[in-house]
Design an enzyme around this catalytic site. Structure first.
Site, short mmCIF file in Angstrom:
data_model
loop_
_atom_site.label_atom_id
_atom_site.label_comp_id
_atom_site.label_asym_id
_atom_site.label_seq_id
_atom_site.Cartn_x
_atom_site.Cartn_y
_atom_site.Cartn_z
N GLU A 247 0.89 -1.17 0.00
CA GLU A 247 0.00 0.00 0.00
C GLU A 247 0.92 1.21 0.00
OE1 GLU A 247 -1.58 3.06 0.32
OE2 GLU A 247 -1.89 2.73 2.47
N CYS A 281 -2.07 8.86 2.97
CA CYS A 281 -1.94 8.51 1.55
C CYS A 281 -3.18 8.88 0.76
CB CYS A 281 -1.62 7.04 1.40
SG CYS A 281 -2.66 5.95 2.38
#
Length: 475
Positions: A247, A281
């Site tokens: 990720e 993010c």
């Protein structure tokens, strides 16, 4: 100040070195963590490897009850853990409390999914040659998981790796970020209370320069990494025969179209560009606005950003705190300066005070600027006007990243177009890309990563399908 022990195969241990953790806001020492020796790391890996079959054979109710216990204990210690997150990370206490609440839910969701994760049965007599045959398809863990976690969510992103591993019966070794190991150590303490087999969970705050040995170890067949792209892809390239999930973040876009509720959109974009000092993010970075509403939206956005409370993360009223370090804030300062040198205008913000960078809105930014092309990972958003929905969606896709996108629209057909056309792992309609429900599949495409988090999705990522065919049955 006594160093917190790390958790070696479910038991507290101390090494021969310590890691000092400081508060990004004021530099005070928050605590110290004991660092394991290479021999202690070897013992943890050996224990995880030795217990893998016992862990996989644990009854479902044992795994589910252990996960539910962790959820309850985190809830009971919520204030303590939130204050620790805020102190070591610099996250405002308001957001730290939210992170703890999410981790409580993450472990609860895992307990629930564990009870449902029981395989499936397929009749095979769809063809004459398979008459009397039945397939039972179960999922089996690959084996122990190496979980490498980042600083920005020092509890919930650990939970998203540990909880699914516990759920499927996979031992897990956590390597927390060196900047924020203390919260992960508290979680290790709580997990140790569950009575799960020794060796099933270790939390090892080893320095990054020693992590390569863990990545390489063949006894850890799964590597789950959350962090920067270069590091993530270096891991994947380093161990191509392992099952690696990544990720890796992105430069999330929010699209604001004519007909949207501009007050709602401006408030949400302002808050979620800055809610972790931009260190998420899926924090809003690129704001793509239909030209017909650009002036009205820009005025509302700048006003909303200016109204954010910036300050001491321990203050209950603070919405935006410091970045994780002075060095991180200095990097953002350089990127903004480069954009301005290329012709960008600062509509608000742009200033740095130590590790705190003021929430910043930029306009007229060159398309090749780092604040557009890269992941800022700081409290900076970039406005870009477009003439149409087509141009807006093309602008979203003009990125090598593809994690999530948000689209503010009241048009249902546009919503379905966005879901179909945007090259991202998730599309949020009527809100920012920063929205994440912890039970939903979460992850990206392109350079935003490989694999999915979210409890069931991660449980599937940590396991493989195994088929048993029964023969000679009367179906």
């Amino acid at each position: 100040m006594d160093a917190r022990p790390f958790w070696l195969a479910g038991s507290p241990a101390t090494g021969d070195a310590e890691l000092t953790v400081t508060n990004p806001h004021d530099g005070r020492v928050v605590g110290t963590a004991s660092v394991p020796t290479p021999e202690q790391v070897e013992r943890a890996v050996a224990a995880a490897h030795a217990v893998r079959k016992e862990a996989a054979a644990l009854p479902i109710h044992v795994r589910a009850e252990a996960l539910a216990y962790v959820s309850r204990r985190l809830s009971e210690r919520a204030d303590e853990v939130a204050r620790l997150i805020s102190a070591e990370n610099g996250k405002p206490i308001f957001w730290a409390r939210g992170e703890v609440a999410r981790a409580v839910a993450t472990f609860r969701f895992a307990a629930e999914e564990t009870r449902r994760f029981s395989g499936e049965v397929q009749r095979l007599d769809t063809e004459p040659a398979a008459a009397g045959r039945l397939a039972y398809v179960s999922r089996q863990p690959y084996g122990p998981v190496l979980a490498v976690t980042p600083f920005n969510f020092p509890l919930n992103l650990v939970a998203h790796k540990v909880a699914p591993a516990m759920a499927v019966g996979a031992p897990v070794i956590v390597k927390p970020a060196p900047a924020t190991p203390l919260t992960a150590l508290v979680l290790g303490e709580i997990i140790a209370e569950t009575g799960l087999p020794a060796g099933m969970v270790s939390v090892l705050p080893v320095p990054n320069d020693r992590a390569g040995a863990l990545v390489d170890d063949p006894r850890l067949p799964v590597v789950s990494f959350t962090g920067s792209g270069p590091v993530g892809y270096a891991i994947k390239d380093r161990v191509p025969r392992k099952h690696v999930t990544l990720e890796l973040g992105g430069n999330a876009a929010a699209v604001v179209l004519d007909g949207a509720d501009l007050d709602w959109a401006a408030g949400r974009v302002a808050l979620f560009s800055n809610y972790q000092a931009g260190q998420s993010c899926i924090a809003v970075q690129r704001v793509i606005v239909e030209r017909t509403v650009l002036d009205a939206f820009t005025a509302k956005l700048v006003a909303a950003v200016d109204s954010l409370v910036v300050g001491d993360p321990a203050d209950e009223k603070t919405q935006v705190g410091p970045m994780v370090s002075v060095e991180a804030a200095e990097r953002v300062e350089r990127w903004v300066a480069e954009a301005v040198a290329g012709g960008a205008r600062v509509l608000t913000g742009g200033d740095r005070d130590g590790a705190t960078f003021a929430p910043t809105v930029l306009a007229d930014v060159p398309g090749d600027a780092k604040v557009v092309r890269e992941e800022v990972f700081g409290p900076v958003l970039v406005l870009r006007p477009v003439a149409s929905v087509d141009e807006a969606f093309a602008a979203v896709n003009d990125s090598r990243y593809g994690l999530q996108a948000g689209v503010f629209t009241s048009d249902l057909s546009v919503a379905f177009r966005a879901h179909k056309e945007l090259e991202v792992g998730g599309v949020v309609i009527g809100d920012v890309p920063s929205y994440r429900a912890d039970q939903m599949p979460y992850g990206g495409v392109k350079e935003s990563g490989v694999g999915r988090e979210g409890l069931r999705a991660a449980m599937e990522d940590y396991t493989y399908e195994k088929v048993m065919v029964l023969t000679g049955l009367s179906l």
